[in-house]
Design an enzyme around this catalytic site. Structure first.
Site, PDB file in Angstrom:
ATOM      1  N   LYS A  32     -14.421  -4.387  -7.885  1.00 41.10           N
ATOM      2  CA  LYS A  32     -15.647  -3.685  -8.278  1.00 41.10           C
ATOM      3  C   LYS A  32     -16.465  -3.280  -7.048  1.00 41.10           C
ATOM      4  CE  LYS A  32     -16.033  -5.801 -12.868  1.00 41.10           C
ATOM      5  NZ  LYS A  32     -17.005  -6.290 -13.887  1.00 41.10           N
ATOM      6  N   TYR A  67     -14.573   0.179 -21.015  1.00 41.75           N
ATOM      7  CA  TYR A  67     -15.574  -0.794 -21.468  1.00 41.75           C
ATOM      8  C   TYR A  67     -16.030  -0.498 -22.892  1.00 41.75           C
ATOM      9  CZ  TYR A  67     -15.876  -2.896 -16.816  1.00 41.75           C
ATOM     10  OH  TYR A  67     -15.586  -3.564 -15.652  1.00 41.75           O
ATOM     11  N   ASN A 125     -19.896  -8.792 -10.499  1.00 44.34           N
ATOM     12  CA  ASN A 125     -19.058 -10.003 -10.535  1.00 44.34           C
ATOM     13  C   ASN A 125     -17.655  -9.797  -9.929  1.00 44.34           C
ATOM     14  OD1 ASN A 125     -17.982  -8.457 -12.564  1.00 44.34           O
ATOM     15  ND2 ASN A 125     -18.375  -9.916 -14.219  1.00 44.34           N
ATOM     16  N   HIS A 161     -12.594  -7.000 -12.048  1.00 42.93           N
ATOM     17  CA  HIS A 161     -12.138  -6.981 -13.438  1.00 42.93           C
ATOM     18  C   HIS A 161     -10.704  -7.487 -13.475  1.00 42.93           C
ATOM     19  CE1 HIS A 161     -10.967  -5.555 -17.419  1.00 42.93           C
ATOM     20  NE2 HIS A 161      -9.852  -5.152 -16.840  1.00 42.93           N
ATOM     21  N   GLU A 206      -4.561  -1.121 -20.334  1.00 41.07           N
ATOM     22  CA  GLU A 206      -5.356  -0.878 -19.118  1.00 41.07           C
ATOM     23  C   GLU A 206      -4.476  -0.375 -17.972  1.00 41.07           C
ATOM     24  OE1 GLU A 206      -7.529  -4.521 -18.440  1.00 41.07           O
ATOM     25  OE2 GLU A 206      -8.783  -4.199 -20.218  1.00 41.07           O
TER      26      GLU A 206
HETATM   27  P1  IDP Z   1     -15.039  -9.916 -18.236  1.00 42.60           P
HETATM   28  O1  IDP Z   1     -15.126  -8.915 -17.104  1.00 42.60           O
HETATM   29  O2  IDP Z   1     -15.266 -11.324 -17.753  1.00 42.60           O
HETATM   30  O3  IDP Z   1     -13.768  -9.774 -19.057  1.00 42.60           O
HETATM   31  P2  IDP Z   1     -16.438  -8.644 -20.482  1.00 42.60           P
HETATM   32  O4  IDP Z   1     -17.102  -9.433 -21.567  1.00 42.60           O
HETATM   33  O5  IDP Z   1     -15.167  -7.947 -20.808  1.00 42.60           O
HETATM   34  O6  IDP Z   1     -16.273  -9.638 -19.217  1.00 42.60           O
HETATM   35  O7  IDP Z   1     -17.516  -7.601 -19.969  1.00 42.60           O
HETATM   36  C1  IDP Z   1     -17.126  -6.533 -19.144  1.00 42.60           C
HETATM   37  C2  IDP Z   1     -18.098  -6.411 -17.989  1.00 42.60           C
HETATM   38  O8  IDP Z   1     -19.393  -6.055 -18.495  1.00 42.60           O
HETATM   39  C3  IDP Z   1     -18.359  -7.711 -17.198  1.00 42.60           C
HETATM   40  O9  IDP Z   1     -17.373  -7.975 -16.214  1.00 42.60           O
HETATM   41  C4  IDP Z   1     -19.707  -7.436 -16.584  1.00 42.60           C
HETATM   42  O10 IDP Z   1     -19.606  -6.587 -15.434  1.00 42.60           O
HETATM   43  C5  IDP Z   1     -20.412  -6.680 -17.725  1.00 42.60           C
HETATM   44  N1  IDP Z   1     -21.178  -7.572 -18.599  1.00 42.60           N
HETATM   45  C6  IDP Z   1     -20.661  -8.380 -19.559  1.00 42.60           C
HETATM   46  N2  IDP Z   1     -21.629  -9.038 -20.229  1.00 42.60           N
HETATM   47  C7  IDP Z   1     -22.807  -8.652 -19.668  1.00 42.60           C
HETATM   48  C8  IDP Z   1     -24.190  -8.978 -19.933  1.00 42.60           C
HETATM   49  O11 IDP Z   1     -24.533  -9.778 -20.813  1.00 42.60           O
HETATM   50  N3  IDP Z   1     -25.115  -8.358 -19.141  1.00 42.60           N
HETATM   51  C9  IDP Z   1     -24.769  -7.462 -18.175  1.00 42.60           C
HETATM   52  N4  IDP Z   1     -23.502  -7.127 -17.884  1.00 42.60           N
HETATM   53  C10 IDP Z   1     -22.513  -7.704 -18.625  1.00 42.60           C
HETATM   54 MG    MG Z   2     -13.194  -8.167 -20.203  1.00 41.52          MG
END
Ligand code: IDP
Ligand code: MG
Length: 141
Positions: free
Chosen positions: A9, A49, A112, A115, A126
């Site tokens: 990212k 997403y 974070n 991905h 994907e």
């Molecule tokens: P993951 O990347 O751990 O699989 P997902 O639930 O698939 O998490 O969410 C996709 C991405 O959306 C996350 O990596 C993060 O960048 C963002 N995200 C997820 N939940 C939140 C939230 O509650 N607030 C802000 N950003 C979020």
């Molecule tokens: Mg995810």
């Protein structure tokens, strides 16, 4: 043998943690079978997403993910999908244990580091979203 889709990212690119993160994948024994630099535009991000596209944070996520070019990578290995998720740690970097990629290099729940696909079905979809068939190695070596 499984394959999974990784995205380094924008925060990982900007803070130059790509080498550190690849190092952890290599130490785990995974092989790179596809890799390219891409700037992700809103349409592909909305698709990628889709499961969070109606959440209030989505515009912020889209702005973040399109803010600079990212590296997309295909990794291959035994149980690579779950093992990479374990190496990453939970979505919220602030809750990720030290020693995990997000715990060591991440900022918060949006910013974070990387991905990674979360299931075999999603990995297939994907990988096809980001790589043309000819862009992935057919065999590991
Ligand atoms: P993951 O990347 O751990 O699989 P997902 O639930 O698939 O998490 O969410 C996709 C991405 O959306 C996350 O990596 C993060 O960048 C963002 N995200 C997820 N939940 C939140 C939230 O509650 N607030 C802000 N950003 C979020
Ligand atoms: Mg995810």
């Amino acid at each position: 043998m499984q394959r999974t889709l990784i995205i380094f990212k924008p925060d990982c690119m900007e803070q130059r943690h790509v080498g550190n993160v690849i190092g952890r994948f290599e130490q785990a024994g995974f092989a790179i079978v596809g890799c390219k630099l891409m700037r992700l535009a809103p349409p592909i991000l909305r698709e990628h997403y889709a499961h969070v596209a109606d959440r209030p944070f989505y515009p912020m996520l889209e702005a973040f993910m399109s803010s600079r070019p990212v590296i997309v990578m295909a990794l291959e290995g035994e149980e690579v999908i779950q093992r990479v998720r374990d190496l990453l740690g939970p979505t919220d970097s602030r809750k990720a244990a030290k020693g995990t990629i997000r715990g060591d290099f991440g900022t918060d729940v949006t910013v974070n580091v990387a991905h990674a696909s979360d299931s075999e079905a999603n990995a297939r979809v994907e990988l096809a979203r980001f790589f043309q068939p000819g862009e992935l190695l057919e065999t590991r070596n």
